[in-house]
Design a protein around this motif. Structure first.
Motif, short mmCIF file in Angstrom:
data_model
loop_
_atom_site.label_atom_id
_atom_site.label_comp_id
_atom_site.label_asym_id
_atom_site.label_seq_id
_atom_site.Cartn_x
_atom_site.Cartn_y
_atom_site.Cartn_z
N UNK A 185 1.01 -1.24 -0.05
CA UNK A 185 -0.09 -0.06 0.02
C UNK A 185 0.74 1.26 0.00
N UNK A 186 1.90 1.16 0.68
CA UNK A 186 2.87 2.48 0.83
C UNK A 186 3.46 2.59 -0.50
N UNK A 187 3.76 1.56 -1.21
CA UNK A 187 4.57 1.84 -2.63
C UNK A 187 3.42 2.15 -3.50
N UNK A 188 2.24 1.66 -3.52
CA UNK A 188 1.11 2.34 -4.38
C UNK A 188 1.09 3.61 -4.36
N UNK A 189 0.90 4.14 -3.13
CA UNK A 189 0.44 5.57 -2.81
C UNK A 189 1.71 6.21 -3.19
N UNK A 190 2.98 6.18 -2.90
CA UNK A 190 4.00 6.77 -3.20
C UNK A 190 4.35 6.84 -4.72
N UNK A 191 4.00 5.85 -5.51
CA UNK A 191 4.24 5.86 -6.83
C UNK A 191 2.65 6.71 -7.64
N UNK A 192 1.78 6.76 -7.08
CA UNK A 192 0.74 7.48 -7.54
C UNK A 192 1.04 9.09 -7.43
N UNK A 193 1.67 9.32 -6.29
CA UNK A 193 2.01 10.65 -5.86
C UNK A 193 3.19 10.98 -6.88
N UNK A 194 4.16 10.15 -6.90
CA UNK A 194 5.17 10.43 -8.15
C UNK A 194 4.66 10.69 -9.17
N UNK A 195 3.75 9.92 -9.87
CA UNK A 195 3.28 10.13 -11.13
C UNK A 195 2.36 11.43 -11.13
N UNK A 196 1.53 11.64 -10.59
CA UNK A 196 1.06 12.94 -10.56
C UNK A 196 2.01 14.02 -10.46
N UNK A 197 2.93 14.05 -9.43
CA UNK A 197 4.00 15.00 -9.55
C UNK A 197 4.61 15.24 -10.86
N UNK A 198 5.13 13.97 -11.73
CA UNK A 198 5.58 14.21 -13.02
C UNK A 198 4.60 14.71 -13.97
N UNK A 199 3.44 14.54 -13.95
CA UNK A 199 2.45 14.95 -14.79
C UNK A 199 2.09 16.40 -14.67
N UNK A 200 2.18 16.63 -13.42
CA UNK A 200 2.34 18.30 -13.42
C UNK A 200 3.36 19.10 -13.76
N UNK A 201 4.47 18.49 -13.68
CA UNK A 201 5.77 19.30 -14.15
C UNK A 201 5.38 19.13 -15.75
N UNK A 202 5.18 17.99 -16.41
CA UNK A 202 4.98 17.76 -17.95
C UNK A 202 3.80 18.93 -18.57
N UNK A 203 2.84 19.18 -17.72
CA UNK A 203 2.09 19.97 -17.95
C UNK A 203 2.33 21.49 -17.86
N UNK A 204 3.30 21.95 -16.91
CA UNK A 204 3.92 23.22 -16.63
C UNK A 204 4.62 23.42 -17.88
N UNK A 205 5.47 22.27 -18.47
CA UNK A 205 6.60 22.54 -19.13
C UNK A 205 5.66 22.68 -20.46
N UNK A 206 4.42 22.21 -20.77
CA UNK A 206 3.88 22.17 -22.15
C UNK A 206 3.00 23.67 -21.97
N UNK A 207 2.46 24.16 -20.93
CA UNK A 207 2.18 25.63 -20.92
C UNK A 207 3.15 26.63 -21.20
N UNK A 208 4.45 26.38 -20.71
CA UNK A 208 5.49 27.24 -21.09
C UNK A 208 5.87 27.26 -22.49
N UNK A 209 6.09 26.05 -23.07
CA UNK A 209 6.35 25.77 -24.80
C UNK A 209 4.97 26.41 -25.32
N UNK A 210 3.94 26.43 -25.04
CA UNK A 210 2.67 26.98 -25.99
C UNK A 210 2.62 28.23 -25.52
N UNK A 211 3.08 28.96 -24.45
CA UNK A 211 3.21 30.57 -24.31
C UNK A 211 4.31 30.92 -25.44
N UNK A 212 5.46 30.22 -25.46
CA UNK A 212 6.54 30.66 -26.28
C UNK A 212 6.12 30.51 -27.70
#
Length: 154
Positions: free
Chosen positions: A41-68
């Protein structure tokens, strides 16, 4: 419980000591299974949090690229609609400057001149530095400790 039953139980364990060993092994296996479930359960929750964080980073990079890209397109549009370029293009396709007596004005009754909505003058939203809330930075064990002790996470 009477003495006869107690004697019977101690006699049974003396004759077959493997029963006691089997109980200890069963208890140990139960503890291992519970630990494995908690770890899963600990590994599952941790991996989901890591995946969500990575998606946020990707979306932030996408927003920055679209603004450019949007900024580049606005610059290109400004260049293409500049006075010098528009005049040159008009002359190339056969237009010429109007002379003083050539203009005719037509009055249309009921026509209202509407002011255009200029969206380019609207302020662009600025990205602020992303900070992770404390719910995403504490581990499962820290969270459980805070819940047990009644502390509030910072």
């Amino acid at each position: 419980m009477n003495i006869q039953n107690v004697n019977h139980l101690t006699h049974a364990y003396k004759i077959a000591p493997w029963r006691l060993q089997r109980q200890w092994i069963g208890s140990a296996l139960l503890a291992v299974v519970v630990f494995a479930m908690i770890a899963t359960i600990y590994l599952d929750v941790t991996s989901q949090a890591a995946i969500a964080g990575r998606e946020i980073q990707d979306l932030t990079a996408s927003i920055s690229a679209n603004q450019q890209v949007s900024g580049d397109l606005q610059t290109e549009l400004a260049l293409l609609t500049s006075v010098n370029v528009m005049e040159k293009r008009a002359l190339e396709i056969g237009f010429r400057p109007i002379k003083a007596g050539e203009a005719e004005y037509l009055v249309v009754p009921g026509y209202l001149v509407l002011e255009p909505d200029i969206l380019s003058s609207a302020p662009m939203p600025q990205l602020s530095a992303l900070t992770s809330p404390p719910e995403y930075t504490e581990s499962l064990l820290e969270w459980a400790d805070n819940k047990i002790t009644g502390r509030v996470s910072p």
